[in-house]
Scaffold this motif. Structure first.
Motif, PDB file in Angstrom:
ATOM      1  N   THR A   1     -36.478  12.895   5.643  1.00  0.00           N
ATOM      2  CA  THR A   1     -35.233  13.606   5.351  1.00  0.00           C
ATOM      3  C   THR A   1     -34.961  14.674   6.403  1.00  0.00           C
ATOM      4  O   THR A   1     -33.827  14.835   6.863  1.00  0.00           O
TER       5      THR A   1
ATOM      6  N   GLU B   1     -23.924  13.526  -0.057  1.00  0.00           N
ATOM      7  CA  GLU B   1     -23.774  13.444  -1.509  1.00  0.00           C
ATOM      8  C   GLU B   1     -25.018  13.921  -2.234  1.00  0.00           C
ATOM      9  O   GLU B   1     -24.943  14.713  -3.157  1.00  0.00           O
ATOM     10  N   ASP B   2     -26.160  13.407  -1.847  1.00  0.00           N
ATOM     11  CA  ASP B   2     -27.416  13.757  -2.495  1.00  0.00           C
ATOM     12  C   ASP B   2     -28.530  13.756  -1.458  1.00  0.00           C
ATOM     13  O   ASP B   2     -29.277  12.789  -1.343  1.00  0.00           O
TER      14      ASP B   2
ATOM     15  N   PHE C   1     -32.268  12.907  -2.568  1.00  0.00           N
ATOM     16  CA  PHE C   1     -32.573  11.699  -3.325  1.00  0.00           C
ATOM     17  C   PHE C   1     -33.782  10.963  -2.752  1.00  0.00           C
ATOM     18  O   PHE C   1     -34.635  10.500  -3.492  1.00  0.00           O
ATOM     19  N   GLY C   2     -33.863  10.863  -1.432  1.00  0.00           N
ATOM     20  CA  GLY C   2     -34.979  10.167  -0.797  1.00  0.00           C
ATOM     21  C   GLY C   2     -36.325  10.806  -1.116  1.00  0.00           C
ATOM     22  O   GLY C   2     -37.310  10.115  -1.349  1.00  0.00           O
TER      23      GLY C   2
ATOM     24  N   GLU D   1     -27.396  12.111   4.201  1.00  0.00           N
ATOM     25  CA  GLU D   1     -26.312  11.850   3.250  1.00  0.00           C
ATOM     26  C   GLU D   1     -25.935  13.153   2.571  1.00  0.00           C
ATOM     27  O   GLU D   1     -26.786  13.850   2.029  1.00  0.00           O
TER      28      GLU D   1
ATOM     29  N   ILE E   1     -37.055  12.666  -3.785  1.00  0.00           N
ATOM     30  CA  ILE E   1     -37.352  12.421  -5.208  1.00  0.00           C
ATOM     31  C   ILE E   1     -37.767  10.969  -5.413  1.00  0.00           C
ATOM     32  O   ILE E   1     -38.766  10.685  -6.090  1.00  0.00           O
ATOM     33  N   ALA E   2     -37.029  10.050  -4.806  1.00  0.00           N
ATOM     34  CA  ALA E   2     -37.362   8.625  -4.945  1.00  0.00           C
ATOM     35  C   ALA E   2     -38.733   8.324  -4.353  1.00  0.00           C
ATOM     36  O   ALA E   2     -39.527   7.583  -4.945  1.00  0.00           O
TER      37      ALA E   2
END
Length: 144
Positions: free
Chosen positions: A32, A44-45, A48-49, A42, A51-52
């Motif tokens: 990230t 938007e979020d 997310f990477g 990204e 957390i995923a």
């Protein structure tokens, strides 16, 4: 296996899940940060990477450890080969991919990453399993 034996196995399974989750967190945090440095994050979020990666790391660690506990109990730790552990890790990743695909389909949704899940999750499981064995062997060696 006695009651305390199962507790020890469960603690080991969850412990390896937490270890893999930590590795996933740091790996995806680095990815990230690299994406942010290259201007490809990204908006938007952006997290997310991370957390995923943490969730997937935990799932892969628990699945791998459960497969190892179920199939590796008859093997002595010192006699486990890296290739055997890699196969067990790949099997854990494959089972996780099947669970993910099946769960998504049962929920009535379309899973779009079937090929990726069937390739990358077993690959990540094999790499993580092999790495875990190497690290465990290094930790088991007496310090000089």
């Amino acid at each position: 296996m006695s009651g305390s034996g199962w507790k020890r196995v469960a603690r080991g399974v969850l412990g390896l899940g937490v270890t893999f989750a930590t590795a996933g967190f740091f790996l995806f945090a680095i990815l990230t940060a690299a994406a942010a440095a290259l201007g490809r994050l990204e908006e938007e979020d952006p997290f997310f990477g991370i957390i995923a990666g943490t969730v997937w790391g935990f799932a892969i660690g628990v699945t791998f450890s459960a497969v190892l506990a179920a199939t590796g109990s008859r093997f002595v730790f010192e006699k486990l080969s890296i290739s055997r552990v890699a196969i067990m890790g790949a099997l854990g990743g494959f089972l996780l991919a099947i669970l993910l695909i099946s769960g998504t389909k049962l929920a009535g949704n379309e899973f779009t990453g079937v090929t990726e899940a069937l390739i990358f999750l077993p690959l990540l499981g094999a790499i993580a399993g092999s790495t875990s064995l190497v690290i465990a062997r290094k930790a088991d060696e007496p310090s000089s």
